[in-house]
Design an enzyme around this catalytic site. Structure first.
Site: not given
Length: 156
Positions: A67, A69, A107, A121
């Protein structure tokens, strides 16, 4: 209920990469995006923080969603070994390695068949929704041999 915004000053580490008052959650809703064998724990959120710190664990042979973003991520590998792709760069990752994921970069994280890959994360609490690749995006990514091998689970 998750206590990720719990205001207790100390929550000791427990075995199996768990913390008291922190729920073990599904990575994403089943069927919302392609992934395999991933869990999520929100360690810090709220209480005046503008970001969240999460722990993800990718089970043996699993992978996160491919994905991109607008928002960036900061990742630190804590457990196991595996591979990560950021943009068109593919790298082996191991404990304490740092991975920077700039906004709009494709990624994904992949664990090998014989061990789990766990990582912290850090991300903004308010963020946009991820985008999945189109067929054209996948063709562009697969034009790079290293990326194609990674996406096929053959990296390393």
């Amino acid at each position: 209920m998750s206590d990720s915004n719990d205001d207790r000053p100390f929550r000791p580490f427990q075995s199996q990469y768990r913390w008291p008052g922190v729920d073990l959650l599904a990575y994403k809703e089943e069927g919302s995006a392609p992934f395999r064998s991933v869990t999520r724990q929100v360690l810090f959120s709220g209480n005046g923080l503008t970001g969240e710190l999460r722990y993800f664990e990718v089970g043996p042979g699993g992978h996160s969603t491919l994905e991109r973003h607008q928002h960036a991520h900061g990742v630190m590998i804590l457990k196991g070994r595996g591979h990560a792709m950021v943009g068109r760069a593919v790298s082996a990752v191991a404990p304490y390695d740092l991975v920077t994921i700039p906004g709009w970069s494709w990624h994904q994280f992949r664990a090998p068949a014989d061990e789990a890959l766990g990582f912290l994360c850090m991300v903004n609490a308010e963020r946009d929704k991820p985008q999945l690749p189109t067929e054209a995006d996948l063709a562009m990514l697969r034009a790079d041999d290293a990326v194609a091998a990674f996406l096929d689970g053959l990296a390393g």
